[in-house]
Design a protein around this motif. Structure first.
Motif, mmCIF file in Angstrom:
data_model
loop_
_atom_site.group_PDB
_atom_site.id
_atom_site.type_symbol
_atom_site.label_atom_id
_atom_site.label_comp_id
_atom_site.label_asym_id
_atom_site.label_seq_id
_atom_site.Cartn_x
_atom_site.Cartn_y
_atom_site.Cartn_z
ATOM 1 N N SER A 180 -16.864 -1.481 2.943
ATOM 2 C CA SER A 180 -15.513 -1.964 2.635
ATOM 3 C C SER A 180 -14.460 -0.899 2.986
ATOM 4 C CB SER A 180 -15.473 -2.350 1.160
ATOM 5 O OG SER A 180 -14.226 -2.200 0.637
ATOM 6 N N GLU A 202 -19.601 -0.446 -0.828
ATOM 7 C CA GLU A 202 -18.384 0.366 -1.008
ATOM 8 C C GLU A 202 -17.966 1.044 0.300
ATOM 9 O OE1 GLU A 202 -18.855 3.747 -3.560
ATOM 10 O OE2 GLU A 202 -16.690 4.035 -3.767
ATOM 11 N N THR A 228 -9.158 15.437 6.085
ATOM 12 C CA THR A 228 -10.339 15.601 5.227
ATOM 13 C C THR A 228 -11.567 15.158 6.025
ATOM 14 O OG1 THR A 228 -9.028 15.105 3.283
ATOM 15 C CG2 THR A 228 -11.398 14.838 3.045
ATOM 16 N N ASP A 280 -10.948 6.048 8.041
ATOM 17 C CA ASP A 280 -10.053 6.559 9.091
ATOM 18 C C ASP A 280 -8.860 7.281 8.468
ATOM 19 O OD1 ASP A 280 -11.639 5.598 11.078
ATOM 20 O OD2 ASP A 280 -10.431 3.822 11.517
ATOM 21 N N ALA A 281 -8.332 6.688 7.388
ATOM 22 C CA ALA A 281 -7.177 7.300 6.708
ATOM 23 C C ALA A 281 -7.536 8.678 6.173
ATOM 24 C CB ALA A 281 -6.706 6.400 5.572
ATOM 25 N N MET A 282 -8.766 8.793 5.658
ATOM 26 C CA MET A 282 -9.239 10.078 5.143
ATOM 27 C C MET A 282 -9.321 11.094 6.294
ATOM 28 S SD MET A 282 -12.395 9.950 2.539
ATOM 29 C CE MET A 282 -11.792 9.012 1.162
ATOM 30 N N GLU A 283 -9.837 10.620 7.414
ATOM 31 C CA GLU A 283 -10.016 11.493 8.582
ATOM 32 C C GLU A 283 -8.669 11.985 9.108
ATOM 33 O OE1 GLU A 283 -12.961 9.780 11.079
ATOM 34 O OE2 GLU A 283 -12.922 11.470 12.470
ATOM 35 N N VAL A 284 -7.686 11.081 9.200
ATOM 36 C CA VAL A 284 -6.395 11.516 9.751
ATOM 37 C C VAL A 284 -5.606 12.389 8.777
ATOM 38 C CG1 VAL A 284 -6.131 9.595 11.372
ATOM 39 C CG2 VAL A 284 -5.136 9.399 9.112
ATOM 40 N N SER A 285 -6.007 12.376 7.489
ATOM 41 C CA SER A 285 -5.309 13.264 6.559
ATOM 42 C C SER A 285 -5.922 14.669 6.594
ATOM 43 C CB SER A 285 -5.361 12.701 5.129
ATOM 44 O OG SER A 285 -6.658 12.829 4.605
ATOM 45 N N THR A 337 -11.608 -1.524 5.940
ATOM 46 C CA THR A 337 -10.189 -1.486 5.543
ATOM 47 C C THR A 337 -9.519 -0.175 5.979
ATOM 48 O OG1 THR A 337 -10.816 -0.686 3.355
ATOM 49 C CG2 THR A 337 -10.438 -3.052 3.556
ATOM 50 N N GLU A 338 -10.168 0.531 6.861
ATOM 51 C CA GLU A 338 -9.647 1.758 7.498
ATOM 52 C C GLU A 338 -9.427 2.920 6.523
ATOM 53 O OE1 GLU A 338 -6.282 -0.230 9.380
ATOM 54 O OE2 GLU A 338 -7.150 0.211 11.325
ATOM 55 N N GLN A 339 -10.057 2.848 5.327
ATOM 56 C CA GLN A 339 -9.885 3.944 4.367
ATOM 57 C C GLN A 339 -10.553 5.229 4.858
ATOM 58 O OE1 GLN A 339 -10.652 2.858 0.172
ATOM 59 N NE2 GLN A 339 -10.452 0.747 0.816
#
Lengths: 259, 280
Positions: B142, B139, B157, B150-155, B146-148
């Protein structure tokens, strides 16, 4: 004629006035081992501007925007984003500035285990001053903006590529960022959906007066959204200008992007 | 003096030449050792960060409860079925040997002590290393590719706190719970095994089984399961969080999470047995 030139210079000076500059990079360098990806990059990006970054794969475009949001730290030079020097920020300050920057990843980077509603609610987790109703209203508004109101309870796996990109955009817009970074927003999409996404980028910029930096290979997208374009070649800026200026460039390499 | 300098420089040149002639095999060993110690250092840093992030607020309570549900509740059927079969088979296999010595009446207490002290915790930990370790490893890997993350970090969180801390803490809390559940179900399996070729009452069987269990059997075996859970969670999260190379990396992360976590279960068990043997 002299008066016209004076007006142009005044307008240019106003645009480059320190108060209008939201991102400033000076002598920025970044290497991965022996591979020098960014070599002495100097860019000023103004408020409300749509800057398109062109370049071949591996030329350092994505590294550039990842440096801007602190996902990758640069090796040398200075990077000032929204009047904050990225080198001097602690993790709390970095998170605060990240909330003012939206990042649309190439893949959309939606959270697979969450529904569309939960994906959009995720950036609002720390907004303690907002009521549940306010958050719901914000989520519905964001979905309406990208035309995906009907998908609110769906899982990301049930959405098409274009819908995932639009949802990714909605998620980044929910915090109403001052700067939007787009990493190849139209890659892998058909021509019609690409045009829809490009128009959405323009719409977002007009509606929220955001500053956008768009990395793309898609020239039709660049034509729609760009106020200014820069072309990367092996870690340096090889050319800069408007779409028309670069299209009519005498440099064959720059021209090759437009053919 | 000049001669000495010349001699020294010639020695240096010879040393460099001989170094470049080191056989390839030695170089491979050197790289392996270097990578091993680099990995150990990275795991140590990762573990240190885990403890730091665990104690510092804010606490992701909702996500922790969600992970406890996935790691604990969702593992109950597998742990239960394995425990029942383990108890049943263990009893069927042990009975003839005990019967040879006329010691069949010892069967319930022998089974209970074996299960509670050793087999229950280790088997539960191995099942969890497979199920939870591979699940978390795949998990997170994956999410990484899929950069999820990174996406969490830039938001804004902290993904370490949200993803890693919650999963590791949930695994640490749920492993002892699953072990107790496995022990109980194993005892029922054993009771069923005894009654396949005999007629022993429920009360008599469990009275016999618990008669020889004491504090030193239960507490140390439960204590080590916390460490099993911590090790499984940390290794799976480390492997997933540091995954690279796209989808290939996801498979590798899941696989190595299970292998390393299973090995760590045995290593911790050996240490725990050595420590608890001091008290007997």
């Amino acid at each position: 004629m002299e008066a016209l030139l004076k007006d142009i210079h005044e307008a240019t000076d106003a645009l480059h006035h320190p108060q209008n500059v939201v991102v400033e990079m000076q002598h920025l360098k970044k290497s991965f081992g022996k591979n020098e990806v960014l070599k002495d990059i100097n860019i000023k990006i103004n408020k409300g501007e749509n800057l398109v970054v062109l370049g071949k794969s591996g030329s350092g475009k994505s590294v550039l925007i990842k440096c801007m949001v602190g996902l990758i730290s640069h090796d040398e030079g200075s990077l000032v984003v929204l009047d904050k020097n990225m080198d001097e920020l602690n993790s709390k300050e970095l998170n605060a500035i990240r909330k003012k920057i939206g990042f649309l990843f190439q893949s959309g980077a939606l959270y697979d285990s969450m529904t569309v509603r939960e994906n959009l609610a995720f950036p609002l987790r720390d907004a303690k001053d907002m009521s549940k109703e306010e958050k719901t209203a914000l989520i519905e508004e964001a979905l309406k903006n990208v035309g995906l109101s009907a998908t609110i309870d769906k899982m990301p796996s049930e959405l098409s590529g274009g819908m995932r990109k639009r949802l990714g955009l909605a998620r980044t817009l929910i915090l109403k960022p001052e700067i939007m970074l787009y990493d190849e927003p139209t890659t892998g999409l058909d021509t019609i959906t690409s045009k829809e996404i490009s128009e959405l980028i323009l719409e977002v910029q007009k509606k929220y007066n955001t500053t956008s930096i768009i990395i793309t290979h898609d020239m039709s997208c660049a034509k729609i959204v760009a106020n200014r374009m820069i072309v990367f070649k092996e870690g340096v800026i090889a050319a800069e200008g408007t779409y028309n200026q670069l299209e009519n460039s005498k440099d064959e390499w720059v021209k090759s992007f437009f053919q | 003096m000049k001669n000495l300098v010349t001699q020294l420089s010639s020695i240096e040149i010879k040393a460099k030449e001989s170094l470049t002639k080191i056989p390839l095999k030695l170089e491979v060993h050197y790289n392996f050792i270097q990578n091993f110690f680099t990995d150990v250092a990275r795991v140590a840093i990762f573990t240190g960060r885990f403890f730091k992030e665990t104690i510092s607020p804010p606490y992701e309570v909702n996500e922790l409860l969600k992970q406890c549900y996935f790691i604990g509740y969702k593992s109950l059927p597998l742990v239960g079925i394995t425990g029942f079969i383990m108890g049943l088979v263990f009893t069927i296999q042990s009975r003839p040997t005990l019967a040879e010595f006329g010691a069949e009446s010892w069967l319930p207490s022998m089974i209970s002590v074996s299960i509670v002290r050793e087999i229950g915790p280790v088997i539960t930990a191995l099942i969890c290393a497979g199920k939870i370790g591979s699940g978390i490893g795949a998990e997170l890997a994956s999410m990484k590719v899929t950069e999820q993350i990174d996406a969490m970090e830039v938001s804004g969180t902290n993904p370490f706190k949200y993803i890693i801390v919650t999963r590791v803490v949930a695994a640490t809390i749920m492993l002892p719970v699953l072990t107790v559940f496995n022990d109980v179900i194993s005892m029922f399996g054993s009771f069923a095994g005894v009654n396949l070729k005999g007629d022993v009452s429920f009360y008599l069987y469990f009275a016999q089984a618990f008669a020889h269990l004491d504090f030193l059997d239960v507490v140390p075996s439960l204590a080590k399961t916390f460490f099993f859970g911590l090790a499984i969670g940390l290794i799976a999260c480390y492997k997933g969080y540091n995954a690279t190379n796209g989808t290939e990396g996801v498979g590798k992360a899941a696989n190595s999470s299970v292998v390393v976590a299973s090995l760590m279960v045995f290593v911790i068990d050996i240490i725990a047995v050595q420590i608890t043997s001091l008290f007997y």
